[in-house]
Design a protein around this motif. Sequence first.
Motif, mmCIF file in Angstrom:
data_model
loop_
_atom_site.group_PDB
_atom_site.id
_atom_site.type_symbol
_atom_site.label_atom_id
_atom_site.label_comp_id
_atom_site.label_asym_id
_atom_site.label_seq_id
_atom_site.Cartn_x
_atom_site.Cartn_y
_atom_site.Cartn_z
ATOM 1 N N GLY A 136 5.375 4.685 -3.645
ATOM 2 C CA GLY A 136 6.352 5.749 -3.866
ATOM 3 C C GLY A 136 7.769 5.215 -3.766
ATOM 4 O O GLY A 136 8.045 4.071 -4.142
ATOM 5 N N VAL A 137 8.662 6.050 -3.223
ATOM 6 C CA VAL A 137 10.094 5.730 -3.200
ATOM 7 C C VAL A 137 10.371 4.401 -2.506
ATOM 8 O O VAL A 137 11.015 3.505 -3.064
ATOM 9 N N ILE A 138 9.880 4.241 -1.277
ATOM 10 C CA ILE A 138 10.310 3.083 -0.483
ATOM 11 C C ILE A 138 9.650 1.787 -0.938
ATOM 12 O O ILE A 138 10.200 0.696 -0.715
ATOM 13 N N GLN B 256 15.877 -1.254 9.156
ATOM 14 C CA GLN B 256 16.742 -2.153 8.391
ATOM 15 C C GLN B 256 18.197 -2.078 8.796
ATOM 16 O O GLN B 256 18.949 -3.030 8.573
ATOM 17 N N MET C 87 -1.586 -1.088 -4.296
ATOM 18 C CA MET C 87 -2.534 0.013 -4.501
ATOM 19 C C MET C 87 -1.910 1.319 -4.044
ATOM 20 O O MET C 87 -1.048 1.363 -3.179
ATOM 21 N N ARG D 77 1.080 6.320 -10.167
ATOM 22 C CA ARG D 77 2.151 5.706 -9.372
ATOM 23 C C ARG D 77 2.023 4.187 -9.351
ATOM 24 O O ARG D 77 3.003 3.469 -9.520
ATOM 25 N N ARG E 141 -2.813 7.300 -6.074
ATOM 26 C CA ARG E 141 -2.334 7.917 -7.328
ATOM 27 C C ARG E 141 -2.174 6.800 -8.363
ATOM 28 O O ARG E 141 -1.229 6.013 -8.312
ATOM 29 N N VAL F 291 2.977 4.093 3.010
ATOM 30 C CA VAL F 291 2.349 5.406 2.829
ATOM 31 C C VAL F 291 3.054 6.420 3.734
ATOM 32 O O VAL F 291 3.887 6.039 4.564
ATOM 33 N N ASN G 125 12.320 11.536 10.471
ATOM 34 C CA ASN G 125 12.382 10.866 9.176
ATOM 35 C C ASN G 125 13.752 10.223 8.959
ATOM 36 O O ASN G 125 13.879 9.000 8.980
ATOM 37 N N VAL H 12 0.862 -1.183 0.000
ATOM 38 C CA VAL H 12 0.000 0.000 0.000
ATOM 39 C C VAL H 12 0.901 1.237 0.000
ATOM 40 O O VAL H 12 1.692 1.434 0.921
ATOM 41 N N HIS I 140 0.455 5.521 8.852
ATOM 42 C CA HIS I 140 0.862 4.126 9.077
ATOM 43 C C HIS I 140 -0.134 3.365 9.945
ATOM 44 O O HIS I 140 -0.532 2.238 9.621
HETATM 45 N N1 LIG Z 1 13.263 2.573 5.656
HETATM 46 C C1 LIG Z 1 13.756 3.600 4.994
HETATM 47 O O1 LIG Z 1 14.965 3.773 4.866
HETATM 48 C C2 LIG Z 1 12.801 4.584 4.364
HETATM 49 C C3 LIG Z 1 13.228 5.391 3.311
HETATM 50 C C4 LIG Z 1 12.298 6.249 2.724
HETATM 51 C C5 LIG Z 1 11.007 6.338 3.221
HETATM 52 N N2 LIG Z 1 10.652 5.565 4.284
HETATM 53 C C6 LIG Z 1 9.288 5.671 4.853
HETATM 54 O O2 LIG Z 1 8.362 5.186 3.909
HETATM 55 C C7 LIG Z 1 7.164 5.953 3.961
HETATM 56 C C8 LIG Z 1 6.866 6.494 2.571
HETATM 57 O O3 LIG Z 1 7.944 7.291 2.158
HETATM 58 P P1 LIG Z 1 8.246 7.506 0.582
HETATM 59 O O4 LIG Z 1 9.508 8.255 0.526
HETATM 60 O O5 LIG Z 1 8.109 6.238 -0.151
HETATM 61 O O6 LIG Z 1 7.019 8.479 0.212
HETATM 62 P P2 LIG Z 1 6.394 8.742 -1.219
HETATM 63 O O7 LIG Z 1 5.649 10.031 -1.132
HETATM 64 O O8 LIG Z 1 7.423 8.575 -2.281
HETATM 65 O O9 LIG Z 1 5.350 7.530 -1.366
HETATM 66 C C9 LIG Z 1 4.175 7.440 -0.604
HETATM 67 C C10 LIG Z 1 3.069 6.925 -1.511
HETATM 68 O O10 LIG Z 1 1.898 6.677 -0.718
HETATM 69 C C11 LIG Z 1 0.764 7.071 -1.497
HETATM 70 N N3 LIG Z 1 -0.352 7.286 -0.579
HETATM 71 C C12 LIG Z 1 -0.560 8.315 0.274
HETATM 72 N N4 LIG Z 1 -1.688 8.115 0.993
HETATM 73 C C13 LIG Z 1 -2.194 6.929 0.583
HETATM 74 C C14 LIG Z 1 -3.333 6.182 0.971
HETATM 75 N N5 LIG Z 1 -4.163 6.617 1.917
HETATM 76 N N6 LIG Z 1 -3.541 5.009 0.339
HETATM 77 C C15 LIG Z 1 -2.722 4.570 -0.632
HETATM 78 N N7 LIG Z 1 -1.613 5.242 -1.020
HETATM 79 C C16 LIG Z 1 -1.354 6.401 -0.415
HETATM 80 C C17 LIG Z 1 1.224 8.302 -2.243
HETATM 81 O O11 LIG Z 1 0.431 8.559 -3.387
HETATM 82 C C18 LIG Z 1 2.659 7.921 -2.592
HETATM 83 O O12 LIG Z 1 2.754 7.302 -3.867
HETATM 84 C C19 LIG Z 1 7.384 7.049 4.995
HETATM 85 O O13 LIG Z 1 6.799 6.676 6.207
HETATM 86 C C20 LIG Z 1 8.900 7.104 5.141
HETATM 87 O O14 LIG Z 1 9.301 7.491 6.446
HETATM 88 C C21 LIG Z 1 11.509 4.682 4.842
#
Ligand SMILES: NC(=O)c1ccc[n+]([C@@H]2O[C@H](COP(=O)([O-])OP(=O)(O)OC[C@H]3O[C@@H](n4cnc5c(N)ncnc54)[C@H](O)[C@@H]3O)[C@@H](O)[C@H]2O)c1
Length: 382
Positions: A40-42, A151, A62, A68, A65, A100, A208, A37, A105
Amino acid sequence: LSGQTNVDAPRAIRGAVHDRLNSVTNSSGRIYGFGIVGCGVIANLHAAALAKIENASLVAAMDFRVDRVQAFSGRFPCDIEPDLDALLGRDDVDVVCVCVPSGLHAEIGIRAAAAGKHIVIEKPIDVSLAAADALIESARSAGVTMTVIAQHRFDAGVLELRSLIEAGEIGRPILGDARIKWYRSQSYYDSGDWRGTWTYDGGGALINQGVHYTDLLRWCMGPVTEVTAVCATQNHDIDVEDVAIALLRFSSGAVGSLEATTSAYPGFRERLEITGTKGTVVVEDGVIIVRELIGDSPEAGAYGRRVAEDATPPSSAAADPKNIGSAGHLAQIADLLSAIEEGRPPLVTGEDARRSLEVVLAVYESSRTNATVTLPLQRPDS
Ligand SMILES: NC(=O)c1ccc[n+]([C@@H]2O[C@H](COP(=O)([O-])OP(=O)(O)OC[C@H]3O[C@@H](n4cnc5c(N)ncnc54)[C@H](O)[C@@H]3O)[C@@H](O)[C@H]2O)c1
């Protein structure tokens, strides 16, 4: 290290990591279906890790967006679900990865747990203790297994450091310092409307980027009992801090410091320094770069001796958030599956993640009130 769970974790983790990285198999032969769910990036790292775990299969994703989730399923073939209910309604989804924004979360995780799914929550567990507690309780009452991504606990140097502490080779830890001096541009914060907000990011550089090494510091030094901190926003147009610095006292009587920033161009290696009565170990980006222990170097004189820092850590996310390897996620998700099969808690639990969140929130409270804050924090929190 009293008061922490998983005191035997390093040995178990080393075994788990070794087993999983070399031969990712599982005893029952069951394949676990995963749903992601938030694409995005992670999410890319979760999918890359799942592709290497023999008993895991990404079946659905899912994201609200559509562009995405479509691009994501192009990179990592899986079904696209239109909404969360559809994803949670699938019988072939056993585990849900919650990727997300941080402030969502618990909300998503609670719905997944209620649907009987095991859960992998990205860090931080959420942005408030109330949300963290609700999530932990929902997983407990649904009888599902939950892990929260940390991790770097699976980095080889971190595991070795923990086992040196456990074996008493560092002596009694007396001073612990964590430094996360990274760089994120304004465009990073502008790339998602949740980034750099109190509601959905929960804060800035500390919650973060810094939460990883906050967790490691606490894991090595034991529970934090007192925090005195200053936070500031100096180099970005955001509401939250891009610099946080804190003095810590641990329940053992040891002291330490925590520093996190996203303003240090071009971004430097994450650093963890643990000093005990018998010496010091320094980890940078998961690799031990200094190991000076009395037991190793009995010839050191009264003034000790200087050492060269010659180990080279791998490339890091110091300057680029996309530059994160998936090995740690692989090890942690594989451990979750083993935990499910063996009916034990995973090596990183929701309670572990809650403790790190509590330290982060104490830093914010101390900075806000200009006063020393004692832990545990009183709920309800911010
Ligand atoms: N472990 C790590 O090293 C690491 C690195 C980066 C990010 N993160 C964590 O991962 C999480 C996401 O970060 P990211 O950088 O991938 O963010 P991001 O903005 O790139 O991705 C988040 C995605 O969630 C989607 N989204 C938002 N609300 C939603 C919902 N209600 N239902 C479905 N999709 C929804 C958005 O459209 C987006 O595509 C954050 O909590 C961040 O702290 C962890």
